[in-house]
Design an enzyme around this catalytic site. Structure first.
Site, PDB file in Angstrom:
ATOM      1  N   GLY A  71       0.610  -1.436  -0.102  1.00 50.68           N
ATOM      2  CA  GLY A  71      -0.315  -0.378   0.194  1.00 50.68           C
ATOM      3  C   GLY A  71       0.825   1.415   0.003  1.00 50.68           C
ATOM      4  O   GLY A  71       0.067   2.337  -0.032  1.00 50.68           O
ATOM      5  N   THR A  72       1.999   0.960  -0.176  1.00 42.11           N
ATOM      6  CA  THR A  72       3.141   2.178   0.220  1.00 42.11           C
ATOM      7  C   THR A  72       3.184   3.029  -1.598  1.00 42.11           C
ATOM      8  O   THR A  72       2.807   2.295  -2.085  1.00 42.11           O
ATOM      9  CB  THR A  72       4.290   1.851   0.146  1.00 42.11           C
ATOM     10  OG1 THR A  72       4.592   0.590   1.174  1.00 42.11           O
ATOM     11  CG2 THR A  72       5.415   2.840  -0.044  1.00 42.11           C
ATOM     12  N   THR A  73       3.065   3.863  -1.672  1.00 37.73           N
ATOM     13  CA  THR A  73       3.025   4.682  -3.008  1.00 37.73           C
ATOM     14  C   THR A  73       3.818   5.760  -3.194  1.00 37.73           C
ATOM     15  O   THR A  73       4.712   5.661  -2.242  1.00 37.73           O
ATOM     16  CB  THR A  73       1.729   5.881  -3.059  1.00 37.73           C
ATOM     17  OG1 THR A  73       1.449   6.674  -1.764  1.00 37.73           O
ATOM     18  CG2 THR A  73       0.414   5.175  -2.815  1.00 37.73           C
ATOM     19  N   SER A  96      -2.065  -1.565  -4.565  1.00 37.79           N
ATOM     20  CA  SER A  96      -3.184  -0.789  -4.447  1.00 37.79           C
ATOM     21  C   SER A  96      -2.457   0.489  -3.843  1.00 37.79           C
ATOM     22  O   SER A  96      -1.786   0.726  -2.889  1.00 37.79           O
ATOM     23  CB  SER A  96      -3.775  -1.070  -3.857  1.00 37.79           C
ATOM     24  OG  SER A  96      -4.827  -0.599  -4.045  1.00 37.79           O
ATOM     25  N   ASN A  98      -4.507   2.069  -2.549  1.00 34.51           N
ATOM     26  CA  ASN A  98      -5.830   2.038  -1.849  1.00 34.51           C
ATOM     27  C   ASN A  98      -6.279   1.149  -1.551  1.00 34.51           C
ATOM     28  O   ASN A  98      -6.800   0.834  -3.043  1.00 34.51           O
ATOM     29  CB  ASN A  98      -6.341   3.561  -1.768  1.00 34.51           C
ATOM     30  CG  ASN A  98      -7.458   4.162  -0.767  1.00 34.51           C
ATOM     31  OD1 ASN A  98      -7.908   3.253  -0.208  1.00 34.51           O
ATOM     32  ND2 ASN A  98      -7.913   5.538  -0.285  1.00 34.51           N
ATOM     33  N   PHE A  99      -6.097   0.904  -0.309  1.00 35.77           N
ATOM     34  CA  PHE A  99      -6.978  -0.506  -0.125  1.00 35.77           C
ATOM     35  C   PHE A  99      -8.482  -0.394   0.875  1.00 35.77           C
ATOM     36  O   PHE A  99      -8.925  -1.545   0.626  1.00 35.77           O
ATOM     37  CB  PHE A  99      -6.089  -1.832   0.429  1.00 35.77           C
ATOM     38  CG  PHE A  99      -5.217  -2.064  -0.116  1.00 35.77           C
ATOM     39  CD1 PHE A  99      -5.494  -3.618  -0.874  1.00 35.77           C
ATOM     40  CD2 PHE A  99      -3.661  -1.931  -0.233  1.00 35.77           C
ATOM     41  CE1 PHE A  99      -4.036  -4.334  -1.606  1.00 35.77           C
ATOM     42  CE2 PHE A  99      -2.841  -2.837  -0.722  1.00 35.77           C
ATOM     43  CZ  PHE A  99      -2.800  -3.578  -1.393  1.00 35.77           C
ATOM     44  N   HIS A 131      -5.520  15.803   2.359  1.00 33.37           N
ATOM     45  CA  HIS A 131      -4.117  14.346   3.363  1.00 33.37           C
ATOM     46  C   HIS A 131      -3.925  15.189   4.348  1.00 33.37           C
ATOM     47  O   HIS A 131      -3.538  16.538   4.644  1.00 33.37           O
ATOM     48  CB  HIS A 131      -3.106  13.301   2.491  1.00 33.37           C
ATOM     49  CG  HIS A 131      -4.037  12.622   2.234  1.00 33.37           C
ATOM     50  ND1 HIS A 131      -4.941  13.269   0.192  1.00 33.37           N
ATOM     51  CD2 HIS A 131      -4.521  11.350   1.934  1.00 33.37           C
ATOM     52  CE1 HIS A 131      -5.114  11.357   0.094  1.00 33.37           C
ATOM     53  NE2 HIS A 131      -5.223  10.318   0.426  1.00 33.37           N
ATOM     54  N   LYS A 135       1.942  13.011   5.281  1.00 31.30           N
ATOM     55  CA  LYS A 135       1.666  12.359   3.914  1.00 31.30           C
ATOM     56  C   LYS A 135       3.392  12.412   3.233  1.00 31.30           C
ATOM     57  O   LYS A 135       3.142  14.213   3.068  1.00 31.30           O
ATOM     58  CB  LYS A 135       0.370  12.056   2.896  1.00 31.30           C
ATOM     59  CG  LYS A 135       0.149  11.874   2.025  1.00 31.30           C
ATOM     60  CD  LYS A 135      -1.371  11.403   1.852  1.00 31.30           C
ATOM     61  CE  LYS A 135      -0.682  10.759  -0.316  1.00 31.30           C
ATOM     62  NZ  LYS A 135      -0.397   8.888   0.515  1.00 31.30           N
ATOM     63  N   GLY A 141      -1.611   8.712  -4.504  1.00 27.54           N
ATOM     64  CA  GLY A 141      -1.683   7.610  -4.948  1.00 27.54           C
ATOM     65  C   GLY A 141      -3.340   7.805  -5.262  1.00 27.54           C
ATOM     66  O   GLY A 141      -3.080   7.239  -7.121  1.00 27.54           O
ATOM     67  N   THR A 142      -3.598   7.085  -4.631  1.00 29.15           N
ATOM     68  CA  THR A 142      -5.478   7.143  -5.056  1.00 29.15           C
ATOM     69  C   THR A 142      -5.466   8.426  -6.252  1.00 29.15           C
ATOM     70  O   THR A 142      -6.324   8.330  -7.262  1.00 29.15           O
ATOM     71  CB  THR A 142      -5.957   7.409  -3.875  1.00 29.15           C
ATOM     72  OG1 THR A 142      -5.764   6.627  -2.630  1.00 29.15           O
ATOM     73  CG2 THR A 142      -7.717   7.971  -4.055  1.00 29.15           C
TER      74      THR A 142
END
EC number: 1.17.1.8
Length: 233
Positions: A71-73, A96, A98-99, A131, A135, A141-142
């Protein structure tokens, strides 16, 4: 299920709590200053580390034959390289932006709306993401995933944080203390606006989705997405 947590910040701690509540065991809690001791006992690794550590973490997991939920971007310029390594090592991988289960439904709504708006030239697409100030990457990333969803289903060709040119989607990235994540997609014309929005109230949704993905991937081989996990394809 035995889980290796790669990255033990706020998200890692929430993932730990949810995993334990669901009957799983944590065999490794790795932060920047700890080793990979315990990885060999893991059924799956969940990576919510930092961009500079993600590729090393994922690589180590694949070479140890441990499936990875990432889940790391902020590292995705090397995504194709990690996919190739996964295939070479006969591994299993889900990355992803975003999970969250809700966000992945939102991705589908976004793509569907983009298809409907594609022929309506009077509307201009813009996006906003908000955010917390910790961050590290901007846009999120989303937000990039949402922009790609629009680009793949319309005449738009790129996104930008700057003033948008023709066929570009402007993304406004804001950093406000304690905001878990808010994403808005807007189509505006001279006569009206259409807006879809996802608001995360806390980190629980991201963590739960990552644990569900980890439960799903154990025993599988290949490169998958949350569409596979949620049967959205």
């Amino acid at each position: 299920m035995k889980i290796a947590l790669l990255g033990y910040g706020k998200m890692g701690q929430v993932i730990e709590r949810i995993a334990l509540e669901r009957g799983h065991e944590i065999v490794l809690k790795k932060d920047q200053d700890t080793s990979f001791d315990g990885l060999d006992r893991a059924d799956v690794a969940i990576d919510f580390s930092i961009p500079s550590a993600a590729v090393s973490n994922i690589t180590t997991c694949f070479t140890h034959k441990v499936p990875v939920i990432s889940g790391t971007t902020g590292w995705l310029e090397q995504y194709d390289e990690m996919v190739q390594l996964c295939q070479k090592e006969d591994g299993a991988f889900i990355s992803s932006s975003n999970f969250s289960l809700g966000v992945n439904i939102f991705f589908e709504l976004n793509a569907y709306l983009a298809k409907m708006m594609a022929k309506l030239d009077s509307y201009k697409a813009t996006m906003e993401e908000i955010h917390h100030i910790q961050k590290l990457d901007a846009p999120s990333g989303t937000a990039i995933s949402l922009a790609k969803g629009i680009i793949e289903n319309s005449h738009y060709t790129n996104w930008t944080l700057e003033q948008a040119q023709t066929h570009e989607i402007h993304i406004e990235a804001k950093r406000i203390t304690t905001v878990p994540g808010t994403h808005t997609v807007n189509y505006s014309s001279e006569v009206d606006s259409i807006e879809i929005k996802h608001t995360a109230h806390n980190r629980e949704g991201f963590a739960l989705g990552a644990v569900i993905a980890a439960e799903w991937i154990v025993g599988k081989k290949g490169v998958f997405s949350m569409k596979d996990v949620l049967e959205l394809k």
